[in-house]
Design a protein around this motif. Structure first.
Motif, PDB file in Angstrom:
ATOM      1  N   LEU A 150       0.655  -1.160  -0.154  1.00 56.82           N
ATOM      2  CA  LEU A 150       0.093   0.167   0.024  1.00 56.82           C
ATOM      3  C   LEU A 150       0.878   1.263   0.001  1.00 56.82           C
ATOM      4  CD1 LEU A 150      -2.988   1.109  -0.021  1.00 56.82           C
ATOM      5  CD2 LEU A 150      -2.698   1.024   2.458  1.00 56.82           C
ATOM      6  N   ALA A 151       1.999   1.194   0.905  1.00 57.49           N
ATOM      7  CA  ALA A 151       2.796   2.403   0.802  1.00 57.49           C
ATOM      8  C   ALA A 151       3.528   2.540  -0.462  1.00 57.49           C
ATOM      9  CB  ALA A 151       3.905   2.057   1.796  1.00 57.49           C
ATOM     10  N   ILE A 152       3.887   1.645  -1.137  1.00 56.58           N
ATOM     11  CA  ILE A 152       4.324   1.384  -2.651  1.00 56.58           C
ATOM     12  C   ILE A 152       3.586   2.042  -3.430  1.00 56.58           C
ATOM     13  CG2 ILE A 152       5.290   0.261  -4.464  1.00 56.58           C
ATOM     14  CD1 ILE A 152       6.711  -1.640  -2.327  1.00 56.58           C
ATOM     15  N   ALA A 153       2.170   1.740  -3.301  1.00 61.48           N
ATOM     16  CA  ALA A 153       1.204   2.376  -4.272  1.00 61.48           C
ATOM     17  C   ALA A 153       1.053   3.713  -4.160  1.00 61.48           C
ATOM     18  CB  ALA A 153       0.081   1.341  -4.143  1.00 61.48           C
ATOM     19  N   ALA A 154       1.057   4.009  -2.902  1.00 62.43           N
ATOM     20  CA  ALA A 154       0.834   5.589  -2.420  1.00 62.43           C
ATOM     21  C   ALA A 154       1.995   6.332  -3.269  1.00 62.43           C
ATOM     22  CB  ALA A 154       0.686   5.712  -1.122  1.00 62.43           C
ATOM     23  N   CYS A 155       3.296   5.810  -3.163  1.00 56.60           N
ATOM     24  CA  CYS A 155       4.243   6.555  -3.577  1.00 56.60           C
ATOM     25  C   CYS A 155       4.075   6.909  -5.147  1.00 56.60           C
ATOM     26  CB  CYS A 155       5.536   5.834  -3.306  1.00 56.60           C
ATOM     27  SG  CYS A 155       5.935   6.224  -1.556  1.00 56.60           S
ATOM     28  N   VAL A 156       3.888   5.604  -5.701  1.00 60.54           N
ATOM     29  CA  VAL A 156       3.515   5.802  -7.291  1.00 60.54           C
ATOM     30  C   VAL A 156       2.367   6.668  -7.531  1.00 60.54           C
ATOM     31  CG1 VAL A 156       2.650   4.335  -9.421  1.00 60.54           C
ATOM     32  CG2 VAL A 156       4.337   3.466  -7.697  1.00 60.54           C
ATOM     33  N   ASN A 157       1.395   6.773  -6.775  1.00 64.13           N
ATOM     34  CA  ASN A 157       0.379   7.579  -7.015  1.00 64.13           C
ATOM     35  C   ASN A 157       0.727   9.140  -6.829  1.00 64.13           C
ATOM     36  OD1 ASN A 157      -2.331   8.393  -7.373  1.00 64.13           O
ATOM     37  ND2 ASN A 157      -2.481   8.770  -5.365  1.00 64.13           N
ATOM     38  N   LEU A 158       1.854   9.308  -5.936  1.00 66.32           N
ATOM     39  CA  LEU A 158       2.426  10.725  -6.072  1.00 66.32           C
ATOM     40  C   LEU A 158       3.073  11.109  -7.027  1.00 66.32           C
ATOM     41  CD1 LEU A 158       3.540  10.707  -2.243  1.00 66.32           C
ATOM     42  CD2 LEU A 158       1.676  11.752  -3.056  1.00 66.32           C
ATOM     43  N   LEU A 159       3.524  10.098  -7.944  1.00 66.30           N
ATOM     44  CA  LEU A 159       4.207  10.468  -9.302  1.00 66.30           C
ATOM     45  C   LEU A 159       3.146  11.090 -10.480  1.00 66.30           C
ATOM     46  CD1 LEU A 159       6.563   7.634  -9.429  1.00 66.30           C
ATOM     47  CD2 LEU A 159       6.836  10.260  -8.740  1.00 66.30           C
ATOM     48  N   GLN A 160       1.756  10.617 -10.283  1.00 60.91           N
ATOM     49  CA  GLN A 160       0.951  11.072 -11.349  1.00 60.91           C
ATOM     50  C   GLN A 160       0.449  12.532 -11.085  1.00 60.91           C
ATOM     51  OE1 GLN A 160      -2.728   8.850 -11.342  1.00 60.91           O
ATOM     52  NE2 GLN A 160      -1.709   7.012 -10.856  1.00 60.91           N
ATOM     53  N   ARG A 161       0.345  12.980 -12.384  1.00 58.25           N
ATOM     54  CA  ARG A 161       0.070  14.435 -12.379  1.00 58.25           C
ATOM     55  C   ARG A 161      -1.110  14.669 -13.482  1.00 58.25           C
ATOM     56  NH1 ARG A 161       2.417  14.949  -8.377  1.00 58.25           N
ATOM     57  NH2 ARG A 161       4.234  15.612  -7.760  1.00 58.25           N
ATOM     58  N   PRO A 162      -2.069  15.634 -13.431  1.00 55.14           N
ATOM     59  CA  PRO A 162      -3.038  15.617 -14.143  1.00 55.14           C
ATOM     60  C   PRO A 162      -2.674  16.191 -15.494  1.00 55.14           C
ATOM     61  CG  PRO A 162      -3.354  17.005 -12.239  1.00 55.14           C
ATOM     62  CD  PRO A 162      -2.045  16.431 -12.018  1.00 55.14           C
ATOM     63  N   PRO A 163      -3.202  15.843 -16.400  1.00 55.41           N
ATOM     64  CA  PRO A 163      -2.545  16.160 -18.005  1.00 55.41           C
ATOM     65  C   PRO A 163      -2.847  17.738 -17.951  1.00 55.41           C
ATOM     66  CG  PRO A 163      -4.922  14.901 -18.000  1.00 55.41           C
ATOM     67  CD  PRO A 163      -4.447  14.906 -16.645  1.00 55.41           C
ATOM     68  N   VAL A 164      -2.028  18.384 -18.837  1.00 51.77           N
ATOM     69  CA  VAL A 164      -2.048  19.684 -18.974  1.00 51.77           C
ATOM     70  C   VAL A 164      -3.229  19.656 -20.086  1.00 51.77           C
ATOM     71  CG1 VAL A 164      -1.085  21.930 -19.935  1.00 51.77           C
ATOM     72  CG2 VAL A 164       0.164  20.297 -18.543  1.00 51.77           C
ATOM     73  N   PRO A 165      -4.295  20.741 -19.902  1.00 53.61           N
ATOM     74  CA  PRO A 165      -5.590  20.476 -21.017  1.00 53.61           C
ATOM     75  C   PRO A 165      -5.068  21.427 -22.254  1.00 53.61           C
ATOM     76  CG  PRO A 165      -5.820  22.044 -18.949  1.00 53.61           C
ATOM     77  CD  PRO A 165      -4.692  21.335 -18.666  1.00 53.61           C
ATOM     78  N   ALA A 166      -5.288  20.696 -23.151  1.00 55.78           N
ATOM     79  CA  ALA A 166      -4.971  21.115 -24.404  1.00 55.78           C
ATOM     80  C   ALA A 166      -5.717  22.652 -24.741  1.00 55.78           C
ATOM     81  CB  ALA A 166      -5.229  20.235 -25.696  1.00 55.78           C
ATOM     82  N   GLU A 167      -4.951  23.466 -25.395  1.00 58.08           N
ATOM     83  CA  GLU A 167      -5.576  24.898 -25.721  1.00 58.08           C
ATOM     84  C   GLU A 167      -6.641  24.612 -26.874  1.00 58.08           C
ATOM     85  OE1 GLU A 167      -4.323  29.156 -27.594  1.00 58.08           O
ATOM     86  OE2 GLU A 167      -2.945  28.087 -25.933  1.00 58.08           O
ATOM     87  N   SER A 168      -7.678  25.177 -26.565  1.00 56.50           N
ATOM     88  CA  SER A 168      -8.750  25.065 -27.475  1.00 56.50           C
ATOM     89  C   SER A 168      -8.760  25.868 -28.895  1.00 56.50           C
ATOM     90  CB  SER A 168     -10.048  25.780 -27.064  1.00 56.50           C
ATOM     91  OG  SER A 168     -11.090  25.623 -27.885  1.00 56.50           O
TER      92      SER A 168
END
Length: 101
Positions: free
Chosen positions: A75-93
């Motif tokens: 669970l701790a390893i999974a939480a650390c991996v989750n910290l590496l995720q970043r929301p995608p940058v929205p593409a400019e319309s």
């Protein structure tokens, strides 16, 4: 028994809900169904393999305590991996590309 039922009932959908949120935040709507399906299968695989792995570790080490430590470590390893995720940058319309603020 009532407390156990409340805790289980209140948390049992946390995994699938988290999977759905991650897929919706990281992917385009066209990819959601396939991604949620794949992530749910991965979650189910983890739910299946986790107890087997904990039991095998307990058997090999001769200590049930070693098997009990498998879950919080994973669970701790999974939480650390989750910290590496970043929301995608929205593409400019395209409609807004030529306009300045």
């Amino acid at each position: 028994m009532l407390l156990s039922a409340i805790l289980f009932g209140g948390s049992f959908m946390a995994g699938p809900t988290s999977i759905t949120i991650v897929a919706q935040r990281q992917l385009s709507p066209a990819s959601w169904t396939a991604a949620i399906s794949l992530l749910t299968v991965g979650f189910a695989f983890g739910q299946t393999i986790g107890p087997i792995l904990a039991g095998a570790i307990s058997d090999v080490t001769g200590s049930i305590e070693a098997g009990f430590w498998v879950s919080p470590l994973l669970l701790a390893i999974a939480a650390c991996v989750n910290l590496l995720q970043r929301p995608p940058v929205p593409a400019e319309s395209p409609a807004l590309a030529g306009k300045s603020s």
